[in-house]
Motif scaffolding. Structure first.
Motif, PDB file in Angstrom:
ATOM      1  N   ARG A 132       5.427   5.420   7.762  1.00  0.00           N
ATOM      2  CA  ARG A 132       4.409   4.520   8.319  1.00  0.00           C
ATOM      3  C   ARG A 132       4.724   4.437   9.810  1.00  0.00           C
ATOM      4  O   ARG A 132       5.852   4.168  10.195  1.00  0.00           O
ATOM      5  CB  ARG A 132       4.500   3.172   7.602  1.00  0.00           C
ATOM      6  CG  ARG A 132       3.815   1.995   8.186  1.00  0.00           C
ATOM      7  CD  ARG A 132       2.338   1.848   7.945  1.00  0.00           C
ATOM      8  NE  ARG A 132       1.853   1.958   6.588  1.00  0.00           N
ATOM      9  CZ  ARG A 132       0.550   2.152   6.320  1.00  0.00           C
ATOM     10  NH1 ARG A 132      -0.346   2.226   7.290  1.00  0.00           N
ATOM     11  NH2 ARG A 132       0.155   2.282   5.074  1.00  0.00           N
ATOM     12  N   LYS A 153      -8.613  10.621  -2.280  1.00  0.00           N
ATOM     13  CA  LYS A 153      -9.569   9.660  -1.707  1.00  0.00           C
ATOM     14  C   LYS A 153     -10.723  10.408  -1.051  1.00  0.00           C
ATOM     15  O   LYS A 153     -10.498  11.231  -0.160  1.00  0.00           O
ATOM     16  CB  LYS A 153      -8.891   8.793  -0.645  1.00  0.00           C
ATOM     17  CG  LYS A 153      -7.960   7.738  -1.207  1.00  0.00           C
ATOM     18  CD  LYS A 153      -7.359   6.937  -0.063  1.00  0.00           C
ATOM     19  CE  LYS A 153      -6.185   6.110  -0.521  1.00  0.00           C
ATOM     20  NZ  LYS A 153      -5.288   5.734   0.570  1.00  0.00           N
ATOM     21  N   ASP A 180       0.696   4.199  -2.672  1.00  0.00           N
ATOM     22  CA  ASP A 180       0.380   5.576  -2.248  1.00  0.00           C
ATOM     23  C   ASP A 180       1.608   6.492  -2.333  1.00  0.00           C
ATOM     24  O   ASP A 180       1.491   7.687  -2.062  1.00  0.00           O
ATOM     25  CB  ASP A 180      -0.124   5.581  -0.791  1.00  0.00           C
ATOM     26  CG  ASP A 180      -1.505   4.939  -0.650  1.00  0.00           C
ATOM     27  OD1 ASP A 180      -2.174   4.729  -1.682  1.00  0.00           O
ATOM     28  OD2 ASP A 180      -1.906   4.658   0.489  1.00  0.00           O
ATOM     29  N   ASP A 187       0.830  -1.213   0.000  1.00  0.00           N
ATOM     30  CA  ASP A 187       0.000   0.000   0.000  1.00  0.00           C
ATOM     31  C   ASP A 187       0.864   1.264   0.000  1.00  0.00           C
ATOM     32  O   ASP A 187       0.560   2.238  -0.698  1.00  0.00           O
ATOM     33  CB  ASP A 187      -0.909  -0.019   1.240  1.00  0.00           C
ATOM     34  CG  ASP A 187      -1.842   1.180   1.279  1.00  0.00           C
ATOM     35  OD1 ASP A 187      -2.714   1.256   0.397  1.00  0.00           O
ATOM     36  OD2 ASP A 187      -1.676   2.047   2.148  1.00  0.00           O
TER      37      ASP A 187
END
Ligand code: FPP
Ligand code: MG
Length: 338
Positions: free
Chosen positions: A108, A249, A103, A99
């Protein structure tokens, strides 16, 4: 405020044994692959999925305990439950590595993402490697009932991701599209985490299905809260705020506001959203639109409806420390800021 430590308490010895189980099973040939694997394993998050599997197993199964000589506490779960938790957790770990590549995310959990540290092409291979090792460990265990659940969960995650990117390119996400996406990308795997906990202790079909519904309901709530936190500039998630806007999004807080606007105003919002990847002023403007339209508050009402459904399913079980911890997990999901 409920902390994750309170939820972990009834299965603390199992969670320690689980970490060792994962470390024993996941090692790689080659220095670079091993370094990346160590990094990915040591950067795991709160461990909501293994907690869910082990609490579900402990709640649905017998309460036989084993003294853990290493930590001096009692363990309640079997190796089969650890395997179930590992299959789910490692699929989740691999999916986040992929992911972050999709993206283009550099961070993270407050640390550099695998792609930021080792480049995207290598990160994809690491994700693939973790998936391959996970499935191969599952097959070698010959516990095919567990493996078949995670195989279909992997396919559902991919469907969710593709659906999400399709809608992000078209700027046309409706409330129903949003629920479909978050069901596939998040709720389905949490449903499998809870169902496998029950299945791992030989629970009835009905109980496995009930725990799956429980996991899916908290999964929907978990992702809605994630999307609310993306609009909260004081959050502690370790991820940059407003990333969803920059990635085009449309999530529930914005949908709530758009649904209450005229068609003309909605078109203006979409025009701003189209610029969010390159224009921070557009990001600030949409943050203001969501704040003024109380998008987060409305989204939070939907999240609480999912949590009520989850708690209602738990009410069918007799009182136990595990059921109490699962109730606390519901509260934690609503209160969390990271
Ligand atoms: C995080 O969402 C992403 C997911 C929950 C699922 C990602 C799934 C894939 C990349 C498909 C590949 C699947 C496998 C099995 C390898 P997010 O981007 O909204 O959350 P974030 O803010 O934490 O990144
Ligand atoms: Mg992401």
């Amino acid at each position: 405020m409920i902390s994750i430590e309170v939820i972990r308490k009834p299965i603390l010895a199992d969670l320690e044994a689980f970490d060792n189980f994962v470390a024993d099973n996941f090692s790689a040939e080659g220095e670079m692959l091993q370094d990346m694997l160590t990094y990915a394993l040591s950067s795991r998050g709160k461990g909501v999925r293994p907690i869910l599997t082990m609490l579900a197993a402990s709640m649905c199964g017998s309460t036989a305990t084993t003294d853990d000589e290493q930590c001096g506490r009692e363990r309640h779960c079997s190796k089969r439950t650890y395997l179930a938790a590992m299959l789910v957790e490692m699929i989740h770990t691999a999916s986040l590595i992929h992911d972050d590549v999709l993206d283009g995310a550099d961070e993270r959990r407050g640390k550099p993402s695998v792609n930021a540290k080792w480049q995207s092409d290598t990160a994809i291979i690491l994700g693939d490697y973790i998936l391959a090792r996970t499935m191969s460990l599952g097959m070698a265990s010959a516990q095919y009932d567990l493996v078949s659940y995670v195989g279909s969960a992997m396919a559902t995650l991919c469907e969710g991701e593709v659906l999400q990117s399709q809608h992000a390119n078209r700027f046309d996400t409706t409330r129903n599209d949003y629920f479909d996406i978050i069901y596939r990308k998040t709720a389905s795997l949490l449903g499998v985490a809870a169902a496998l906990g029950a299945l791992s202790v030989g629970a009835s079909r009905e109980e496995v299905d009930r725990m799956r519904k429980f996991g899916e309901a908290i999964g929907m709530a978990f992702q809605i809260q994630d999307d609310i936190l993306d609009y909260n500039r004081q959050n502690n998630t370790g991820k940059p705020v407003n990333n969803d806007l920059r990635e085009h999004k449309i999530t529930l807080p914005l949908i709530e506001v758009m649904e209450r606007e005229t068609a003309e105003r909605r078109a203006e919002i979409v025009a701003s959203l189209r610029r969010c990847d390159v224009d921070e002023a557009a990001v600030d403007e949409l943050q203001r639109v969501v704040d003024e339209g109380r998008g987060a508050e409305f989204a939070s009402e939907t999240m609480h409806a999912y949590l009520s459904r989850a708690m209602h399913l738990l009410a069918k079980y007799p009182e136990s420390p595990y059921r109490a911890a699962l109730m606390n997990l519901c509260t934690f999901i609503a209160e969390r800021d990271k």
